[in-house]
Design an enzyme around this catalytic site. Structure first.
Site, short mmCIF file in Angstrom:
data_model
loop_
_atom_site.label_atom_id
_atom_site.label_comp_id
_atom_site.label_asym_id
_atom_site.label_seq_id
_atom_site.Cartn_x
_atom_site.Cartn_y
_atom_site.Cartn_z
N ASP A 200 41.08 -26.94 -34.54
CA ASP A 200 41.57 -25.56 -34.44
C ASP A 200 42.66 -25.62 -33.36
O ASP A 200 43.19 -26.71 -33.09
CB ASP A 200 40.43 -24.60 -34.08
CG ASP A 200 40.83 -23.13 -34.19
OD1 ASP A 200 40.96 -22.64 -35.32
OD2 ASP A 200 41.04 -22.46 -33.15
N LYS B 195 31.50 -22.35 -35.07
CA LYS B 195 32.76 -22.53 -34.33
C LYS B 195 32.39 -23.06 -32.96
O LYS B 195 31.29 -22.83 -32.46
CB LYS B 195 33.47 -21.18 -34.19
CG LYS B 195 34.94 -21.31 -33.90
CD LYS B 195 35.75 -21.53 -35.16
CE LYS B 195 37.19 -21.88 -34.84
NZ LYS B 195 38.02 -21.97 -36.04
P1 NDP Z 1 47.80 -25.25 -32.97
O1 NDP Z 1 47.20 -25.53 -31.66
O2 NDP Z 1 48.28 -26.37 -33.81
O3 NDP Z 1 49.02 -24.20 -32.82
C1 NDP Z 1 48.83 -22.96 -32.25
C2 NDP Z 1 50.19 -22.28 -32.14
O4 NDP Z 1 50.01 -20.95 -31.71
C3 NDP Z 1 51.11 -22.94 -31.13
O5 NDP Z 1 52.44 -22.74 -31.51
C4 NDP Z 1 50.79 -22.15 -29.86
O6 NDP Z 1 51.81 -22.17 -28.89
C5 NDP Z 1 50.60 -20.76 -30.41
N1 NDP Z 1 49.66 -20.02 -29.55
C6 NDP Z 1 48.39 -20.35 -29.24
N2 NDP Z 1 47.86 -19.45 -28.40
C7 NDP Z 1 48.82 -18.55 -28.18
C8 NDP Z 1 48.89 -17.38 -27.40
N3 NDP Z 1 47.84 -16.97 -26.66
N4 NDP Z 1 50.05 -16.68 -27.44
C9 NDP Z 1 51.10 -17.09 -28.19
N5 NDP Z 1 51.09 -18.20 -28.93
C10 NDP Z 1 49.97 -18.92 -28.93
O7 NDP Z 1 46.69 -24.38 -33.77
P2 NDP Z 1 46.57 -24.12 -35.33
O8 NDP Z 1 47.91 -24.02 -35.95
O9 NDP Z 1 45.58 -25.07 -35.86
O10 NDP Z 1 45.87 -22.68 -35.34
C11 NDP Z 1 46.61 -21.46 -35.32
C12 NDP Z 1 45.73 -20.33 -35.79
O11 NDP Z 1 45.26 -20.61 -37.12
C13 NDP Z 1 44.47 -20.07 -34.96
O12 NDP Z 1 44.16 -18.70 -35.00
C14 NDP Z 1 43.39 -20.83 -35.74
O13 NDP Z 1 42.10 -20.32 -35.49
C15 NDP Z 1 43.84 -20.53 -37.17
N6 NDP Z 1 43.33 -21.44 -38.16
C16 NDP Z 1 43.57 -22.79 -38.09
C17 NDP Z 1 43.10 -23.64 -39.06
C18 NDP Z 1 43.43 -25.10 -39.07
O14 NDP Z 1 43.09 -25.76 -40.07
N7 NDP Z 1 44.09 -25.64 -38.08
C19 NDP Z 1 42.24 -23.14 -40.16
C20 NDP Z 1 42.12 -21.70 -40.20
C21 NDP Z 1 42.63 -20.91 -39.21
P3 NDP Z 1 51.61 -23.03 -27.55
O15 NDP Z 1 51.79 -24.44 -27.97
O16 NDP Z 1 52.65 -22.54 -26.62
O17 NDP Z 1 50.22 -22.75 -27.05
#
Ligand code: NDP
Length: 451
Positions: free
Chosen positions: A164, A124
């Site tokens: 991510d 990571k």
């Molecule tokens: P994105 O950046 O596309 O989206 C993240 C989302 O979560 C946004 O809506 C964001 O809101 C919100 N968010 C992030 N940080 C916070 C916080 N501290 N408090 C509240 N809301 C928050 O990321 P992903 O969708 O790719 O990833 C989301 C999760 O899934 C993570 O845990 C990641 O590790 C996991 N994941 C992702 C994979 C992938 O293929 N993308 C694979 C496996 C797991 P805002 O825009 O306001 O920050």
């Protein structure tokens, strides 16, 4: 946890006392492994080695903003374990990024990748850079500076990063372009690439789709399904959007989505048309969920409040909850609200979004619970499929990739479910996923000598 495990855990605490997220991830895994160590005492040495990353790289990332001011961020790559394949795992750009968070994510990734059945080790990386509010050129300059150092540590057979939080198609494009220029080669060194330059069909959809495939399998063990089910989704990024899409496709009704500013509750349900609007808002206009409530009638918007306030989103009465935002976003009290609302199943789309208290609450109350390392494995699995397509210089159809993804998720579910049963903990997907993920890595580590 038994004494031998406790001593491993204590050494992790003593060595890096300031890494709470990493401790949390390690504790959860070690708690599950007692029966394995009882049956195979020699594996305790593997555990001792596995809690230490094989390599950690930290570097400076200087870049200039549009006004000519210099910023200096910190970049990282944690190469956690390569016993069963090249390091594989995403890059996260978010101000909260530090070594504790990346070590927890890298550690989880080792088990997750093993569970997919594909030959991928775990890693990571990322930076404390915040892409929010930055111009395209600023993001590009940052990505190029980040890759200026990272390129020498990665490679198609060595370490293959993906996206991510904060790293989507745009960032992967800039990172790949810089790698190609520096290394003077075109290889599948990153996944999540654009379709025109080696990306796989279904990779953007994969984590969200895979999550829903897994949850569907879990529900079917109790003769339930998504058809007619009300669903709470948190987040509105990549994982949340495509989880929402698949839930709608399977006849479910998503009623919530959120971002770090707040959440929306749409009692009539987010349908295809509304989801398209959200995708445009988030992916093209880079706007906030609040605008959804302003645009559509009959929608409530609640601003997020800092802890100790509870996130009221989880008090919504739903059949299924899919936390898809970030780590530790759902605590024990919030889990209790979901239980009181009659939730049947919770499947993690994000990595470790539920705190240990929340997980305990679900398990004690008979709620089916899927840990992210099993239920969100579809993203990395499809990254694995992208690596295969790049290696053979072929590109598979949408149907072909989706079918493979679905097959992998059905299999991940089956493996976690059967392993939990075999070790006397039926229905405990946390134990099933940890044990099954561990066994393959442990066997490979022993066979190769612990190095
Ligand atoms: P994105 O950046 O596309 O989206 C993240 C989302 O979560 C946004 O809506 C964001 O809101 C919100 N968010 C992030 N940080 C916070 C916080 N501290 N408090 C509240 N809301 C928050 O990321 P992903 O969708 O790719 O990833 C989301 C999760 O899934 C993570 O845990 C990641 O590790 C996991 N994941 C992702 C994979 C992938 O293929 N993308 C694979 C496996 C797991 P805002 O825009 O306001 O920050």
């Amino acid at each position: 946890m038994d004494n031998a495990m406790k001593s491993v855990y204590d050494s992790v605490l003593a060595r890096d006392p300031d890494q709470p997220e990493f401790h949390q991830a390690v504790e959860e895994v070690l708690d599950s492994l007692d029966p394995v160590i009882e049956a195979n005492p020699e594996y305790i040495d593997v555990v001792r080695a596995m809690v230490e990353p094989e390599r950690v790289i930290q570097f400076r990332v200087p870049w200039y903003d549009d006004d000519g001011n210099l910023h200096v961020n910190r970049g990282f790559r944690v190469q956690f374990n390569s016993a069963i394949g090249p390091y594989k795992g995403g890059l996260r750009f978010h101000p909260s990024v530090n070594l504790s968070i990346l070590k927890f994510l890298g550690f989880e990734q080792v088990f997750k990748n093993s569970l997919t059945g594909l030959p991928m080790g775990g890693g990571k990386g990322g930076s404390d850079f915040d892409p929010k509010g930055k111009s395209d050129s600023e993001v590009k300059r940052f990505c190029q500076s980040f890759m200026m150092e990272l390129w020498r540590h990665i490679g198609a057979d060595l370490d293959v990063p993906a996206g991510d939080i904060g790293v989507g198609g745009r960032e992967i494009g800039y990172l790949f372009g810089m790698y190609r220029k520096l290394a003077n080669e075109f290889t599948g060194v990153l996944t999540g690439k654009g379709r025109s330059y080696g990306g796989s069909r279904i990779r953007p959809e994969a984590t969200g789709y895979g999550l829903v495939y897994f949850a569907r399998e879990m529900l079917s063990t109790k003769d339930k399904s998504f058809d007619g089910a009300t669903v709470a989704i948190s987040g509105s990024g990549n994982v949340a959007q495509f989880a929402c899409e698949k839930v709608i496709e399977l006849g479910g009704k998503p009623v919530t989505m959120s971002d770090s500013s707040g959440y929306i509750y749409d009692p009539t349900g987010i349908d295809r048309e509304k989801l398209d609007w959200i995708m445009d808002l988030k992916n093209n206009r880079r706007g906030r969920m609040k605008e959804y409530a302003e645009h559509f009638d009959g929608v409530d918007y609640t601003e997020s409040k800092p802890e100790p306030n509870l996130n009221q989103m989880w008090s919504t009465k739903v059949d299924v909850a899919l936390p898809c935002a970030t780590q530790n976003e759902l605590n024990g009290d919030e889990a209790k609200m979901l239980v009181d609302g009659g939730v049947t199943a919770v499947a993690e789309g994000a990595n470790m979004p539920c705190t240990p208290d929340a997980v305990d609450c679900f398990l004690l109350n008979g709620v089916m619970f899927a840990p992210g390392k099993a239920s969100n494995a579809g993203g990395v699995a499809t990254s694995g499929l992208e690596m295969s397509q790049n290696s053979i210089r072929m590109s598979w159809s949408r149907e072909e990739v989706d079918q493979k993804l679905e097959g992998i998720m059905v299999n991940v579910h089956k493996t976690a479910h059967e392993t939990a049963e075999r070790y006397g903990m039926p229905g405990n997907y946390v134990a099933g996923a940890n044990i099954a993920g561990f066994l393959k890595v442990a066997e490979s580590t022993m066979a190769q000598g612990i190095l």
